[in-house]
Design an enzyme around this catalytic site. Structure first.
Site, mmCIF file in Angstrom:
data_model
loop_
_atom_site.group_PDB
_atom_site.id
_atom_site.type_symbol
_atom_site.label_atom_id
_atom_site.label_comp_id
_atom_site.label_asym_id
_atom_site.label_seq_id
_atom_site.Cartn_x
_atom_site.Cartn_y
_atom_site.Cartn_z
ATOM 1 C CE LYS A 38 -3.964 1.958 2.553
ATOM 2 N NZ LYS A 38 -4.854 1.796 3.730
ATOM 3 C CB SER A 59 -8.340 0.813 5.511
ATOM 4 O OG SER A 59 -8.998 2.026 5.322
ATOM 5 C CB SER A 74 -8.075 3.718 2.630
ATOM 6 O OG SER A 74 -7.277 3.132 3.629
#
Ligand code: GLN
Length: 477
Positions: free
Chosen positions: A71, A170, A146
């Site tokens: 990420k 997330s 996210s």
């Protein structure tokens, strides 16, 4: 089976037998074909990852030759790490996050970086400065957020596994929306060193994988004490792969009644209740329990987490990191850089967070929020007296349409209602695929456990996964 279809463990075995290059070219081809549609990876240029010295000797570690996508809020030495924000454009960390050190140490290869909501603020991956991510199961829908880029990349077979971060859901919510496994460890279990902070008392890094086995394999390397993160816990790290067994006899599973109320999509509810029936049939004891302060969780989270975010984002001022807009005075440079650099949701959170911390409102909001957070923690402590794990949906609905909630922040915030409590309480939680809607969208259930008891989550998830056998289904791309 094509190499890009392999799980993490299978990729490792494949790389050892056939060499990493065969795996790499299969994945690269897959990425080049599908990423333009999905926008799941933000950096995947060949030169970004060819240089791993360990690849020469695949015998060099337990994860040798395993490609993992990261990420975009986890620092990777020498690679731009921008949190999908304009303000961090050009930010190249001079060091690896603790988790990256550990993965590289085990022989894994950083294989691309994943799109996300800007600074991890969001539940849909629509706030990214790199543009929205699309759900591999339906390109008109969001992948969740996210860590939506991570979940979409794994679901689509661009990489066998990815890292995400979870402050209010997330890792789990995108895992549910994309039909993959996501584990948010106990707060303190995984070092946050090198994770660009959102809500420092909530954030945890965790794995997003194609199955439970891979999550257990990765956890072994992610978990553990790190003196560079003062909130990292000294607890011993078990061998999580030992929990990969079918065994839920006598396990006490609680269904929190507050998670099955209004607003829950009937197809989601049905698949979670069916999972409960499977557990019962396998010898688990299913009970309905109460977590009475659940209705306050979203409000508390959007006070305390944004307060922490506003102070964490204070450091992005054009001086030390990322991009800078030149101006005549220092103050004007700060203002212009922040005005230009942050997107709308980041600004909203900075304003909200600054407001709840400001003199005059601190007592009414921030302090009050902290008190209610304690009540929510106590709900969980009480629950552990009568159950070993909690079972709920991961999200109230399947993946929603791109654009559906973007102009309504409150509707977006409410989609986190089932994942936020685990972050407020600091407990571990895992999302497992548990079915599909009639229209073919994946559904996920959530297992929450006692602090530092990821093992029971892994065992319960593995048991159900083996029994219902739907993990590994591939999106029609
Ligand atoms: N969707 C939640 C939020 O917008 C959670 C995000 C996260 O876990 N990083 O805050």
């Amino acid at each position: 089976m094509k190499p890009y279809e392999l799980t993490l463990r299978e990729s490792r075995d494949f790389a050892a037998a056939e060499g990493f290059d065969a795996l790499r070219s299969s994945l690269l081809e897959r990425i080049e074909t599908l990423n333009p549609k999905l926008n799941a990876l933000v950096r995947f240029k060949r030169e970004d990852w060819t240089g791993s010295p360990r690849l020469a000797s695949p015998a060099g570690g337990e994860l040798a030759g395993v490609p993992i996508a990261i990420k975009d809020n986890i620092c990777v030495k020498g690679l731009e790490t921008a949190c999908a924000s304009k303000i961090l454009k050009g930010h190249v960390p001079p060091y690896d996050a603790a988790v990256i050190e550990k993965l590289k140490g085990a022989g894994a290869v950083v294989f691309g970086q994943c799109n996300m909501d800007e600074f991890a603020f969001g539940s849909s991956c629509e706030t990214s400065a790199f543009g929205p991510v699309r759900n591999p199961w339906d390109l008109e829908r969001v992948p969740g957020g996210s860590s939506g880029g991570s979940a979409a990349a794994v679901a689509a077979g661009l990489v066998p596994a990815a890292l995400g971060s979870d402050t209010g859901g997330s890792i789990r919510q995108p895992a549910a929306f994309c039909g993959v496994v996501g584990l948010k460890p106990t707060y303190g279990r995984v070092s946050r060193y090198g994770l660009i902070a959102f809500g420092s008392s909530f954030d945890q890094i965790g794995p997003i994988t194609k199955n439970v086995e891979d999550a257990a394999l990765l956890m072994k390397f992610l978990a553990g004490h790190d003196a560079r993160d003062s909130t990292s816990a000294p607890e011993e790290v078990p061998d999580y792969t030992k929990s990969l067994r079918r065994d839920v006899k006598g396990l006490r599973i609680g269904l929190p009644e507050e998670y099955f109320g209004a607003g829950l999509d009937p197809e989601v509810e049905k698949s979670v209740r069916e999972a409960a029936d499977v557990y019962r049939r396998l010898g688990a004891e299913i009970k309905t329990i109460k977590l009475p302060h659940t209705p306050y969780a979203v409000a508390v989270y959007y006070i305390v987490a944004v307060a922490e975010a506003s102070s964490n984002l204070g450091r992005f001022d054009g001086v030390r990191f990322g991009s800078r807009i030149a101006a005549d005075s220092l103050k004007e440079m700060y203002e212009k850089t922040r005005e230009e650099g942050f997107g709308a949701e980041a600004k909203r959170r900075i304003l909200l967070g600054t407001f709840v911390l400001s003199a005059g409102y601190y007592d009414a909001y921030y302090r009050q929020g902290q008190k209610v957070r304690t009540l929510i923690r106590q709900d969980f402590q009480k629950a552990w007296e009568s159950v070993d794990v909690l079972l709920s949906p991961t999200a109230p609905t399947p993946a929603f349409k791109i654009g559906e909630k973007l102009s309504d922040p409150l509707a977006m915030y409410l989609s986190d209602i089932m994942t936020i409590p685990a972050n407020l309480a600091g407990v571990p939680a895992l999302s497992l695929p548990c079915g599909f809607t009639r229209s073919g969208l994946p559904l996920g259930l959530q297992l929450m456990g006692r602090p530092f008891d990821e093992e029971t989550l892994i065992r319960a998830a593995y048991t159900l996964e083996q029994e219902i056998g739907i993990t590994g289904r591939k999106p029609p791309l």
